[in-house]
Write a protein that holds these residues in place. Structure first.
Motif, PDB file in Angstrom:
ATOM      1  N   GLU A 120      -6.659 -17.943 -28.206  1.00 58.11           N
ATOM      2  CA  GLU A 120      -7.921 -18.265 -26.964  1.00 58.11           C
ATOM      3  C   GLU A 120      -8.984 -18.483 -27.580  1.00 58.11           C
ATOM      4  OE1 GLU A 120      -7.614 -13.957 -26.043  1.00 58.11           O
ATOM      5  OE2 GLU A 120      -5.687 -14.240 -25.534  1.00 58.11           O
ATOM      6  N   SER A 121      -9.880 -18.871 -28.407  1.00 55.59           N
ATOM      7  CA  SER A 121     -11.179 -19.787 -28.237  1.00 55.59           C
ATOM      8  C   SER A 121     -10.486 -20.895 -29.465  1.00 55.59           C
ATOM      9  CB  SER A 121     -12.065 -18.649 -28.735  1.00 55.59           C
ATOM     10  OG  SER A 121     -12.904 -19.488 -29.504  1.00 55.59           O
ATOM     11  N   ASP A 122     -11.322 -21.940 -28.461  1.00 51.18           N
ATOM     12  CA  ASP A 122     -12.102 -23.408 -29.541  1.00 51.18           C
ATOM     13  C   ASP A 122     -12.430 -23.032 -30.987  1.00 51.18           C
ATOM     14  OD1 ASP A 122     -10.240 -24.264 -27.543  1.00 51.18           O
ATOM     15  OD2 ASP A 122     -12.302 -25.304 -26.674  1.00 51.18           O
ATOM     16  N   ALA A 123     -13.098 -21.701 -30.838  1.00 55.38           N
ATOM     17  CA  ALA A 123     -14.148 -21.241 -32.090  1.00 55.38           C
ATOM     18  C   ALA A 123     -12.938 -21.585 -33.650  1.00 55.38           C
ATOM     19  CB  ALA A 123     -14.737 -19.998 -32.193  1.00 55.38           C
ATOM     20  N   ALA A 124     -12.103 -20.930 -33.359  1.00 55.94           N
ATOM     21  CA  ALA A 124     -11.297 -21.448 -34.344  1.00 55.94           C
ATOM     22  C   ALA A 124     -10.579 -22.409 -35.241  1.00 55.94           C
ATOM     23  CB  ALA A 124      -9.804 -20.495 -34.213  1.00 55.94           C
ATOM     24  N   PHE A 125     -11.208 -24.016 -33.626  1.00 54.27           N
ATOM     25  CA  PHE A 125     -11.317 -24.974 -34.284  1.00 54.27           C
ATOM     26  C   PHE A 125     -12.381 -25.593 -35.135  1.00 54.27           C
ATOM     27  CE2 PHE A 125      -7.427 -24.661 -31.470  1.00 54.27           C
ATOM     28  CZ  PHE A 125      -6.287 -24.583 -31.366  1.00 54.27           C
ATOM     29  N   ASN A 126     -13.150 -24.851 -35.020  1.00 49.99           N
ATOM     30  CA  ASN A 126     -14.424 -25.631 -35.620  1.00 49.99           C
ATOM     31  C   ASN A 126     -15.012 -25.155 -36.620  1.00 49.99           C
ATOM     32  OD1 ASN A 126     -14.530 -27.147 -33.517  1.00 49.99           O
ATOM     33  ND2 ASN A 126     -15.083 -24.964 -31.629  1.00 49.99           N
TER      34      ASN A 126
END
Length: 470
Positions: A120-126
């Motif tokens: 649910e968040s792009d933070a998991a890819f960054n």
């Protein structure tokens, strides 16, 4: 046939018919009397044998244990979320992760399991994590990775969802008294989660958002708060000792170390007098102490006649305050006013007031790390006598009172005894006899009587801790 012939010979047929009717009626009643009567059958009444009354169960606050742990079905102040991390408990690893993104690390760990991953968040890819020798149950491994990345992972219906934060709700019990516990808890959560929680006073609910890392810190915070909701029970014994002539200065508490079962090398610090400090008598080697006709009661009985003032049991929630007051009230006329009316008459109005004789015991207590911390205040009010006061030709009686106060802070173990003494009071009685009216003109005899009394407070605290049975 004979009877019927007699009837037919009657000259008056009306009497003949009447006779036949009476004869038939009597015959019918006779036959009915011979018929069997349908009477209800007898009943056997079942009366149970007498039994003795059931034995009264021992209440929680009557158990002799110093600390009682009482399990509950569900505890208070427990954070709740819609989805929790209930992954398999199989031990996996070890893993070596070097600057791996959260998405890549979770895919590597869950490759052998039929578990879907949603982001649910792009933070998991960054955001990246670096862990060496990562090993443990699958649930703990996933939670550790999400905590390092400061994200939140929840598992439900075979899907692992990675999001920025998770919403938690906590229901706050109605405790705290005058303290706004909702505001205090919200301030603590704000310091942990770095976000501002929402408080609803109508439902006593706190709503906050947290990641895996801050959610664990919040759980520890609420666990600490739950531990302080214990119930502290004080067994209080209040005695008044009328000191005899040989002990008019007070009870010598130094001798309690060599009295009875206390003769075990226990040294009691403190001094006798007005500056007597509260002391804690620990009895780790003598077991339970029965404050009846022995122990401390026997010890103080050697110094004079003992009168039991009160033996209450004060129960206070940890962090709260309890007050005990026992007093007698004396009313008196405090002021008198005369006014002259238009008719030239004098109207008198009075005002009354009251004075108390007794004591007030206030206990503020907290339970922390197997130790009880208490603030104790004792206020003693005593009415001595009335004094005459001349008010514009009118004699009023105003009360003479004395007041004594004690305020202290103590730290004590559950089951120990807290002794507060040294509150000595001296009263003088002067008697003058001789000829005269209100007072003797010539004194024939004078008698002076002095009496000393000492108040002794003995407190024995016990703790009831509520725990969850889960």
């Amino acid at each position: 046939m004979g009877i019927l012939k007699v009837v037919l010979n009657f000259s008056n047929r009306r009497f003949a018919f009447l006779f036949i009717f009476v004869f038939v009626s009597v015959s019918t009643l006779s036959l009915a009397a011979c018929a069997p009567v349908d009477v209800p059958g007898a009943r056997n009444v079942s009366i149970p044998s007498p039994t003795s009354a059931a034995k009264r169960a021992v209440a929680i606050n009557e158990k002799p244990d110093s600390v009682v742990y009482l399990p509950l079905g569900s505890d208070v102040l427990v954070p709740k979320a819609n989805n929790s991390l209930h992954l398999p408990t199989e031990v996996i690893g070890p893993f070596e992760l070097r600057s791996e993104t959260v998405a890549g690390a979770l895919q590597l760990i869950l490759a052998d399991y039929d578990i879907s991953i949603a982001f649910e968040s792009d933070a998991a890819f960054n955001r990246t994590v670096t862990i060496a020798n990562l090993r443990g149950p699958l649930k703990n491994v996933v939670s550790r990775i999400c905590s390092l990345a400061d994200l939140y992972c929840s598992y439900s219906d075979g899907m692992l969802t990675v999001k920025d934060t998770q919403t938690f709700t906590v229901t706050v019990p109605p405790v705290g008294g005058e303290t706004d516990i909702l505001t205090n808890l919200a301030s603590g959560l704000r310091a942990i989660t770095k976000t501002t929680p929402i408080t609803e006073k109508s439902t006593r609910t706190i709503i906050y958002e947290a990641t895996n890392r801050t959610a664990e810190l919040a759980n520890r915070y609420f666990q600490r708060v739950r531990a302080s909701t214990a119930l502290i029970v004080f067994e209080v014994y209040i005695w008044e000792v009328s000191l005899n002539n040989g002990n008019s200065t007070g009870i010598d508490w130094e001798n309690i170390g060599s009295f009875g079962k206390y003769a075990a090398g226990i040294s009691v610090p403190g001094s006798v007098g007005a500056d007597f400090n509260p002391i804690s008598i620990g009895l780790p080697s003598t077991g339970d102490v029965s404050f009846g006709s022995d122990d401390v009661l026997q010890f103080i009985s050697e110094y004079g006649a003992v009168k039991t003032i009160s033996q209450p049991q004060i129960t206070v929630l940890s962090g709260s305050t309890a007050t005990l007051r026992a007093a007698d009230t004396v009313n008196y006329v405090s002021s008198l006013t005369r006014t002259i009316t238009n008719n030239g008459q004098t109207a008198v109005s009075t005002e009354t007031d009251s004075v108390d004789t007794g004591f007030t015991l206030t206990i503020s207590s907290n339970w922390d790390n197997a130790t009880i911390y208490s603030d104790i205040e004792i206020n003693l009010d005593e009415f001595r006598r009335f004094q005459d006061f001349d008010a514009d030709g009118t004699t009023l009686q105003l009360p003479q009172t004395t007041e004594r106060e004690l305020s202290t802070q103590v730290r004590i173990r559950p089951g120990d005894s807290l002794l507060i003494a040294g509150l000595v009071r001296e009263s003088d009685e002067f008697d003058n006899e001789g000829p005269g009216f209100d007072s003797p003109f010539i004194s024939t005899s004078r008698t002076v009587k002095t009496s000393n009394t000492e108040l002794v407070f003995l407190l024995k605290p016990r703790v009831i801790v509520y725990t969850s049975d889960k």
